[in-house]
Design a protein around this motif. Structure first.
Motif: not given
Length: 193
Positions: A42-45, A118-122, A146-147
């Motif tokens: 998820a973070l990579n995407v 994107c907000d959640m990943a950051l 959460d994501i």
């Protein structure tokens, strides 16, 4: 007339709700190691898809994440490889894993939820980079939930849109006009007699 949430397509396939009442996404029913790897995915995407002045920091944070947690991520990837090989005996378990990862990357790249994702990943990357390496597995499992909630919320909103649209169509959509069925002589099939 109701519109789809987030500018989504007028027609989409939505993951069903399981018997437990929870929507079935690619992030359900995973082993501990798979959850950690899905979090990394998820973070990579996000590092690949979340660009610009608002999310430009994601790629930098992701690169830090990979360096900080390199050992645990490498160990986790190898463990997931072993799981797939064992889970799919007689098949190419690693190919199955690659296919599932492609599907997962596509799941995380869903355009209508890009901003929330994107907000959640950051937020998750910034937090994960402060987590001690030994605590990353537990953090990653919660972080993945959460994501995934971003996507589940979208799917729930989409299902609501479909219900609202059906109600609207019942009340306001033009009713179809039916042409009368012509009445006239009918012919019978020839009697092969």
């Amino acid at each position: 007339m109701p519109l789809p949430p987030g500018g989504a397509a007028l027609s989409m396939t939505i993951p069903p709700v399981g018997l437990d009442g929870i929507r079935v996404t690619p992030n359900r029913g995973l082993s501990r190691d798979e959850q950690i790897w899905h979090f990394r995915s998820a973070l990579n995407v996000a590092a690949l898809n979340c660009q610009g002045p608002i999310w430009g920091q994601i790629a930098t944070e992701y690169n830090k994440f990979i360096v900080i947690h390199k050992a645990i991520l490498s160990k986790t990837s190898k463990a997931v490889d072993r799981e797939y090989v064992a889970r799919y005996p007689g098949q190419n378990g690693l190919r199955v894993r690659d296919t599932r990862m492609t599907d997962l990357y596509n799941y995380f790249a869903l355009p209508p939820v890009r901003a929330q994702y994107c907000d959640m990943a950051l937020r998750k990357l910034t937090e994960a980079n402060t987590v001690p390496t030994g605590a990353l597995p537990e953090y990653a499992i919660g972080g993945l939930a959460d994501i995934d909630r971003v996507f589940v919320n979208f799917y729930d909103a989409y299902v609501k849109y479909e219900r609202d649209l059906a109600d609207w169509n019942m009340k306001y959509a033009p009713k179809p006009v039916y042409a009368p069925i012509p009445v006239g002589p009918t012919t019978s099939p020839a009697n092969p007699g």
